[in-house]
Write an enzyme that holds these catalytic residues in place. Structure first.
Site, PDB file in Angstrom:
ATOM      1  CB  SER A 266     -28.536  56.131  26.285  1.00  0.00           C
ATOM      2  OG  SER A 266     -28.131  54.932  25.660  1.00  0.00           O
TER       3      SER A 266
ATOM      4  NE  ARG B 183     -24.997  54.725  31.976  1.00  0.00           N
ATOM      5  CZ  ARG B 183     -24.528  53.510  32.252  1.00  0.00           C
ATOM      6  NH1 ARG B 183     -23.832  53.305  33.365  1.00  0.00           N
ATOM      7  NH2 ARG B 183     -24.707  52.507  31.426  1.00  0.00           N
TER       8      ARG B 183
ATOM      9  CD  GLU C 162     -27.115  57.629  30.125  1.00  0.00           C
ATOM     10  OE1 GLU C 162     -26.015  57.462  29.573  1.00  0.00           O
ATOM     11  OE2 GLU C 162     -27.970  56.728  30.234  1.00  0.00           O
TER      12      GLU C 162
END
Length: 301
Positions: free
Chosen positions: A220, A169, A290
């Site tokens: 998320s 990520r 995130e």
């Protein structure tokens, strides 16, 4: 001169940003534009740089939390920059930054091209997926990206996958010093159309069954602290359903925070910090968001 005149015709001031984000929160953009071409993006970028304004890029507005105080400078929404070209001879797909990832995944599946089945439920655009190294179902952008076209202070450049320094990520594009305008993805053509469609459909149904789609959210919220899962740790702390204002930890999947109606960005951040503190106290694990915070917040420790 023509580019500058064109920009002044489309540039807007004091534009509410909540409607452009999947959380449905956020204040006003000082300046806002929706360029429909690479040339228009370059013109807007140059204008902002000459005015010493910060530049923020939006696509689908997922994976973002924009402050209630809004954003200074120029906000460029790339959602009009769409399109994808499939090259059967090479298996390469040229994709514009504003192309929705789910639409791209379905388009590939309908042609029997494998490689994007995992992406069918990603709530974002190609540009955001490249920047964040989006992933799901064991796949991610780093697996298929070959190169990317970006605009920087030096103009239009092509960067290789290696230059992006991909990690979980993460990419160097998250510094905000370059704007993704398109990318080349390497897929695998020649599969049975029904096979790729079945896998894509299965992945989509799995996401619909296990993740909340009924209320605004950003996807998320936390990165998974491998080998553990953020959602499992949050659930083990009894935080499903926990609420601050109208921001709530989803009862379906604990790594999702929902806007139950009138949440403010500050409510969501306060809930994020509460979850981090609780998981840290219970398990000694530091959950890293995130979701990207944009603008000024009254942070909560």
């Amino acid at each position: 001169m023509t580019g500058a005149v064109s920009l002044l015709e489309t540039l807007q001031q004091a534009v509410p940003l909540a409607g452009f984000t999947s959380f449905r929160v956020g204040g006003l953009a000082q300046f806002y534009d929706e360029p429909a071409s690479v040339e228009a993006i370059a013109t807007a970028w140059q204008w902002a740089r000459l005015a010493d304004f910060p530049v923020t890029f939006l696509g689908a507005g997922s994976n973002l939390l924009i402050s209630d105080r809004g954003l200074p400078g120029l906000v460029l929404n790339l959602r009009r920059l769409q399109g994808a070209t499939f090259d059967l001879a090479t298996g390469c797909v040229e994709v514009a930054a504003g192309e929705p990832i789910p639409r791209l995944a379905w388009a590939a599946a309908r042609q029997g091209w494998s490689g994007l089945e995992w992406a069918v439920g990603i709530p974002g655009t190609l540009g955001g997926a490249v920047v964040m190294n989006a992933g799901a179902q064991g796949g991610c952008m780093a697996d298929i990206l070959q190169s990317v076209q970006v605009i920087t202070d030096q103009g239009l450049e092509t960067w290789s996958r290696e230059q992006l320094q991909y990690d979980y990520r993460h990419s160097v594009l998250q510094t905000g010093h370059a704007c993704v305008v398109s990318a080349q993805l390497q897929l695998q053509p020649g599969f049975e159309r029904s096979q790729v469609l079945t896998t894509t459909s299965t992945n989509f149904r799995q996401r619909k069954r296990t993740q909340p789609y009924h209320l605004p959210n950003c996807g998320s919220v936390f990165r998974n602290p491998e080998p553990q899962k953020a959602g499992q740790l949050i659930e083990a702390c009894g935080l499903k359903g926990y609420q601050i204002g109208d921001a709530q930890v989803s009862e379906l999947h604990a790594n999702f925070i929902l806007n139950c109606g009138a949440a403010r960005a500050q409510d969501i951040l306060s809930l994020i910090r509460h979850v981090q503190g609780t998981v840290g106290d219970h398990f000694g694990v530091n959950l890293h968001p995130e979701v990207k915070l944009l603008g000024e917040f009254q942070d909560v420790i």
